[in-house]
Design a protein around this motif. Sequence first.
Motif, PDB file in Angstrom:
ATOM      1  N   GLU A   1      11.056   2.739  -0.564  1.00  0.00           N
ATOM      2  CA  GLU A   1      10.699   3.636  -1.669  1.00  0.00           C
ATOM      3  C   GLU A   1      10.362   5.011  -1.098  1.00  0.00           C
ATOM      4  OE1 GLU A   1      10.061   3.123  -5.021  1.00  0.00           O
ATOM      5  OE2 GLU A   1      10.537   0.967  -5.094  1.00  0.00           O
TER       6      GLU A   1
ATOM      7  N   HIS B   1       4.226   0.083   8.217  1.00  0.00           N
ATOM      8  CA  HIS B   1       4.608  -0.770   7.087  1.00  0.00           C
ATOM      9  C   HIS B   1       5.839  -1.583   7.471  1.00  0.00           C
ATOM     10  CE1 HIS B   1       2.676   1.975   3.796  1.00  0.00           C
ATOM     11  NE2 HIS B   1       1.781   1.265   4.456  1.00  0.00           N
TER      12      HIS B   1
ATOM     13  N   ASP C   1       9.268  -2.302   6.295  1.00  0.00           N
ATOM     14  CA  ASP C   1      10.248  -1.793   5.331  1.00  0.00           C
ATOM     15  C   ASP C   1      11.603  -1.685   6.025  1.00  0.00           C
ATOM     16  OD1 ASP C   1       9.912   0.543   6.916  1.00  0.00           O
ATOM     17  OD2 ASP C   1       8.441   1.358   5.526  1.00  0.00           O
TER      18      ASP C   1
ATOM     19  N   ARG D   1       4.482   8.784   2.397  1.00  0.00           N
ATOM     20  CA  ARG D   1       3.082   8.569   2.789  1.00  0.00           C
ATOM     21  C   ARG D   1       2.972   8.255   4.287  1.00  0.00           C
ATOM     22  NH1 ARG D   1      -0.894   8.703  -0.865  1.00  0.00           N
ATOM     23  NH2 ARG D   1      -2.902   7.866  -0.196  1.00  0.00           N
TER      24      ARG D   1
ATOM     25  N   LYS E   1       8.381   7.283  -2.102  1.00  0.00           N
ATOM     26  CA  LYS E   1       6.945   7.642  -2.064  1.00  0.00           C
ATOM     27  C   LYS E   1       6.230   6.921  -0.913  1.00  0.00           C
ATOM     28  CE  LYS E   1       5.057   4.510  -5.664  1.00  0.00           C
ATOM     29  NZ  LYS E   1       5.326   3.348  -4.858  1.00  0.00           N
ATOM     30  N   ASP E   2       6.648   5.692  -0.605  1.00  0.00           N
ATOM     31  CA  ASP E   2       6.040   4.971   0.524  1.00  0.00           C
ATOM     32  C   ASP E   2       6.443   5.623   1.852  1.00  0.00           C
ATOM     33  OD1 ASP E   2       4.987   3.216  -1.309  1.00  0.00           O
ATOM     34  OD2 ASP E   2       6.629   1.771  -1.105  1.00  0.00           O
TER      35      ASP E   2
END
Length: 240
Positions: free
Chosen positions: A96, A88, A90, A102, A98-99
Amino acid sequence: MTAKLLVITGGSKGIGRAVIERFLNDGFAVINISRSPCSVEGVVNLALDMSDIRWEEKGGALVHSAVSAALPTGSGQVVLVHNAAIMHKDSVDAIEAKDFSRVLQLNVVAPSQLNQLILPAMAPGSAIVYVGSTLSEKAVANTCSYVTSKHALVGLMRATCQDLAGRGIHTNCVCPGFTDTEMLRAHVGGDQSILDSIASGVTFNRLIESQEMAAAIYAAATQPVFNGAVIHANLGQIER
Ligand SMILES: NC(=O)c1ccc[n+]([C@@H]2O[C@H](COP(=O)([O-])OP(=O)(O)OC[C@H]3O[C@@H](n4cnc5c(N)ncnc54)[C@H](OP(=O)(O)O)[C@@H]3O)[C@@H](O)[C@H]2O)c1
């Protein structure tokens, strides 16, 4: 003759698919775990989303029965390749939880879950290969969760080497450089000029082909002298 089995995650495309083709050529049975199937003939596909920590609730039994079917005596030469990953965009100041979780679940925790499912079937001569990245040992901006996860994978590999000492199972972390796959193309938004610029930072002035990475992973998986090793396979990156 000892049964030979490749268990791989993320074999539906990219480097994972090329690894499957390489091991099939060498007479291995193949079990692939990804959300969509690998279309290569002869592969047993298990459709699981490993970014959900609960994948094992349903997936554990599926993995067990596929391994039992491939290894009638209960064990054999098993090569386990932890290849599935997500990347991702980021950054450390805006990520975040939660991201982040994951990404860590798929890239780091799922390999540990799968190790525990497969290890009982791994006879001496077996191997666990973690697919890291150049970003296992350095960072670039705006890739916080991926960089963190790929560094963690090196730690998991080193712990694997120590914890399995004496069992005849070797392990290593193969770290690809820029390889021409969907992951890389998605990361640059499909922009060919960015891919060309990336290639210009490689000493061979080109991207790596998935088949070349498969050859490196095959060597790492079949040569126990590579144990506890971080193996960079990147065609040589130009230092700037
Ligand atoms: N390409 C590069 O330049 C490069 C560089 C350094 C390191 N790497 C590493 O090499 C490995 C392979 O990368 P790639 O470029 O071949 O990537 P890719 O083409 O994007 O393939 C990723 C694989 O992971 C599977 N996957 C993704 N999310 C999943 C999930 N939630 N559950 C189960 N499987 C999932 C995908 O299958 P489904 O979508 O069907 O689930 C696919 O088979 C990764 O570990 C990557 O970090 C790649």
